[in-house]
Design an enzyme around this catalytic site. Structure first.
Site, PDB file in Angstrom:
ATOM      1  N   ASP A 202       0.721  -1.291  -0.108  1.00  0.00           N
ATOM      2  CA  ASP A 202       0.008   0.149  -0.040  1.00  0.00           C
ATOM      3  C   ASP A 202       0.755   1.425   0.092  1.00  0.00           C
ATOM      4  O   ASP A 202       2.112   1.007   0.367  1.00  0.00           O
ATOM      5  CB  ASP A 202      -0.892   0.186   1.283  1.00  0.00           C
ATOM      6  CG  ASP A 202      -0.287  -0.480   2.527  1.00  0.00           C
ATOM      7  OD1 ASP A 202       0.889   0.183   2.749  1.00  0.00           O
ATOM      8  OD2 ASP A 202      -0.647  -1.103   3.184  1.00  0.00           O
TER       9      ASP A 202
ATOM     10  N   ASP B 149       1.185   5.284   1.377  1.00  0.00           N
ATOM     11  CA  ASP B 149       0.852   6.246   2.809  1.00  0.00           C
ATOM     12  C   ASP B 149       1.284   7.536   2.058  1.00  0.00           C
ATOM     13  O   ASP B 149       2.362   7.688   1.424  1.00  0.00           O
ATOM     14  CB  ASP B 149       1.144   5.745   3.642  1.00  0.00           C
ATOM     15  CG  ASP B 149       0.469   4.738   4.493  1.00  0.00           C
ATOM     16  OD1 ASP B 149      -0.474   4.355   3.835  1.00  0.00           O
ATOM     17  OD2 ASP B 149       1.126   4.002   5.419  1.00  0.00           O
TER      18      ASP B 149
ATOM     19  N   ASP C  19       9.908   5.579  13.539  1.00  0.00           N
ATOM     20  CA  ASP C  19      10.460   4.665  14.365  1.00  0.00           C
ATOM     21  C   ASP C  19      11.986   4.328  13.915  1.00  0.00           C
ATOM     22  O   ASP C  19      13.163   4.632  14.477  1.00  0.00           O
ATOM     23  CB  ASP C  19       9.888   3.262  14.768  1.00  0.00           C
ATOM     24  CG  ASP C  19       9.140   2.949  13.441  1.00  0.00           C
ATOM     25  OD1 ASP C  19       9.555   3.316  12.246  1.00  0.00           O
ATOM     26  OD2 ASP C  19       8.188   1.914  13.314  1.00  0.00           O
TER      27      ASP C  19
END
Length: 464
Positions: A77, A79, A153
């Site tokens: 996907d 983003d 992260d």
């Protein structure tokens, strides 16, 4: 007036100090160095970026999609990250909805594809809501591109690709880390794991999936902080576990989890399973076959995976209940219930998966009966094929007769005429030792009727 007020509130400002992260100008990595082929980028993701650019906003494809494109993998996907707020994004698209409480973002819908679009977020602020362990519970403070990169992260996820210029903006040397095959966390590792313990699981998954090594400083605190996984909601752990099992490198993921002690907060039965005779072989075979299917682009069943992971414990307790005098089916029911009760305290396996797992398990003793109508009834079961594949696993590890397992697989692959011939041929053969006799249904004696009805009178309509 309202638009001016919103614009004033969210006008880009000077970046605030970011704890544990040194500020420096980002690298602007050109196409010839990052190697992303724009033709592999979702046209819908490009459209979202173009629309936001046209209205004066920054917009980049971000995170895992950029990472996968650089290493030559096809992203699942795409983003988008932007300096537009959810309220500013939503009116720009015909089908868009604002979702989330912990992280408010926008889902822009194009047919079957959803482009998740989020606003740049601040990092390390006093406005974030945390629990007593430091885990962030609420984080809707909008920030700048630099702050958004710092709050991500790992360096390999803090990459921003502009499809218009084909440049990757890199604040934390993520492109270099990918090229060196290293997983490195941004900022102080202990603080970042405390903010979100799931980062420790993600670290293991990225290393396994991409064939990377974990930077020493990134890996050092994990074993001592593994207990923090127990503070993560069970539903979120399930989502992460599912990603691990379906990444194409599930076996390596589980080995890494166990090596760092992270599995105790997710699969507490894993130690028991792997230490049982045949347990490690069964799980290894199941995950290897799953990994092959994932890498070849074939579909997989989460229910089948979890059924395989927990089967050895189910089987052991099943045998114990039978040894104590229970009949096979009730004994299996007790074994299944006890294992699921133990496991769901840690990992909230969704009900639909649990239902399928139970069907797969309860069909296993029924494979021993092939006579009469038993085989035809088995073929009508919704999870017959999955249960048949599960039987193959059991046969491959020596748990059941391989000839019996192959017969059922041949039956599953045959057409109706061939199935009928197989069953007729079986009926003419002497009963094999593995074929339990089909149970005869007891016919109830017809109740006597009395003129006045009452006890012993005619049964109500619909009753047998």
């Amino acid at each position: 007036m309202i638009k001016k007020l919103i614009s004033k509130l969210f006008t880009p400002r000077a970046p605030r100090p970011i704890l544990g992260v040194k500020r420096h100008a980002p690298l602007r990595v050109p196409k010839e160095k990052h190697g992303i082929d724009r033709r592999l980028v979702s046209r819908h993701a490009i459209k979202v970026c173009d629309v936001l650019h046209e209205h004066g906003y920054e917009a980049y494809i971000v995170g895992g999609a950029v990472r996968d494109l650089i290493v030559g993998a096809q992203p699942k996907d795409f983003d988008i990250a932007t300096n537009a707020t959810p309220e500013q994004i939503q009116p720009l698209f015909r089908r868009a909805r604002i979702i989330g409480r912990r992280f408010r973002l926008v889902h822009v819908v194009f047919g079957q594809e959803i482009i998740e679009t989020s606003t740049f977020r601040a990092s390390g602020t006093d406005e974030q809501t945390t629990d007593e362990h430091g885990r962030i519970l609420r984080d809707n403070v909008f920030g700048t591109l630099e702050e958004d990169a710092a709050r991500r992260d790992f360096t390999l996820n803090a990459l921003y690709y502009d499809p218009a210029t084909e440049i990757v903006i890199d604040y934390h040397n993520g492109v270099a880390d990918l090229q060196k095959k290293v997983v490195g966390i941004i900022g102080d590792p202990a603080k970042r794991y405390r903010e979100d313990p799931v980062r420790m699981l993600r670290c293991m998954r990225f290393a396994a999936k991409l064939g990377l090594t974990i930077a020493p400083a990134t890996k050092a605190p994990i074993r001592d902080m593994a207990h923090l996984i127990e503070n993560v909601p069970a539903s979120r752990l399930f989502d992460e576990m599912l990603k691990m099992l379906t990444c194409g490198h599930a076996l390596d993921c589980l080995r890494r989890l166990r090596a760092e002690g992270l599995h105790k907060g997710m699969l507490p039965l894993l130690d028991v399973v792997l230490e049982q005779p045949g347990g490690e072989q069964f799980v290894k075979l199941a995950l290897e076959r799953t990994d092959v299917r994932v890498r070849s682009g074939k579909s997989i069943s989460p229910s089948f995976l979890f059924a395989a992971l927990l089967w050895q414990q189910v089987n052991q307790r099943w045998q114990q209940h039978q040894a104590a005098g229970e009949l096979p089916i009730p004994a299996l029911g007790q074994a299944v219930d006890s294992v699921l009760d133990d496991q769901t305290e840690k990992l909230a396996i969704q009900r639909r998966f649990v239902s399928d797992m139970r069907e797969i398990w309860f069909m296993q003793p029924r494979f021993e009966r092939r006579q009469g109508k038993s085989a035809w009834r088995m073929l009508e079961q919704p999870r017959f094929r999955a249960a048949c594949d599960f039987l193959q696993l059991r046969a491959a590890t020596g748990e059941v007769d391989s000839v019996l397992a192959q017969w059922w697989m041949d039956l599953a692959d045959a057409g109706d005429a061939e199935r009928a011939a197989m069953l007729e041929d079986l009926a003419r053969q002497p009963r094999a030792s593995g074929d339990a006799p089909a149970r005869k249904r007891r016919r109830r004696s017809k109740p006597k009727t009395h003129p006045a009805g009452g006890e012993g009178g005619a049964a109500p309509a619909g009753a047998e």
